[in-house]
Design an enzyme around this catalytic site. Structure first.
Site, mmCIF file in Angstrom:
data_model
loop_
_atom_site.group_PDB
_atom_site.id
_atom_site.type_symbol
_atom_site.label_atom_id
_atom_site.label_comp_id
_atom_site.label_asym_id
_atom_site.label_seq_id
_atom_site.Cartn_x
_atom_site.Cartn_y
_atom_site.Cartn_z
ATOM 1 N N ARG A 20 43.719 35.580 35.946
ATOM 2 C CA ARG A 20 44.160 35.994 37.477
ATOM 3 C C ARG A 20 45.488 35.124 38.028
ATOM 4 N NH1 ARG A 20 38.889 35.273 41.004
ATOM 5 N NH2 ARG A 20 38.839 33.681 39.643
ATOM 6 N N ASN A 38 38.391 39.708 39.203
ATOM 7 C CA ASN A 38 37.340 39.786 38.060
ATOM 8 C C ASN A 38 36.326 41.001 38.702
ATOM 9 O OD1 ASN A 38 38.197 37.722 36.655
ATOM 10 N ND2 ASN A 38 36.971 36.173 37.507
#
Length: 91
Positions: A20, A38
Site C-alpha cells: 500500500r 487491504n
C-alpha cells in the site's frame, strides 16, 4: 486530457509487504488520486483516477510490484465513474 477512474484488485503476495505504501508513492509521482486498502480476502483494492497515460504507467508499475517483497499474480481492472479525488490515501 481525459480523466479516467479504475478499480484495481491486486492478487498475490500483496499484504504485509509494503504494497500500500509503495502504491501510494507511485500514485503520487504520477499525479494519480484515489485510495488503496487491504481486503479481508488477502487482496488489495486500489481506486486510481488520473489521465490515461499516467494510469497506463501506474498499472504497469503495480503489475511489477511496487516493492521488492510484493509479488502480483493477477490484476483485475474495471472502469469506474470519475469522482474527482483530491489525494491518494491509504485506508
Amino acid at each position: 486530457m481525459t480523466v479516467q477512474c479504475f478499480e484495481i484488485i491486486a492478487h498475490g503476495q500483496v499484504q504485509g509487504v509494503g504494497f500500500r505504501y509503495g502504491t501510494m508513492q507511485i500514485a503520487t509521482q504520477l499525479n494519480i488520486t484515489g485510495s488503496v486498502q487491504n481486503l479481508p480476502n488477502g487482496t488489495v483494492k486500489i481506486i486510481a483516477e488520473g489521465n490515461q497515460n499516467s494510469l497506463n504507467k501506474f498499472i504497469s508499475l503495480i503489475k511489477k510490484g511496487p516493492t521488492p517483497f510484493s509479488k502480483v499474480s493477477k490484476l483485475e481492472v474495471r472502469d469506474l465513474p470519475t469522482a474527482q479525488y483530491q489525494l491518494f490515501v491509504i485506508k
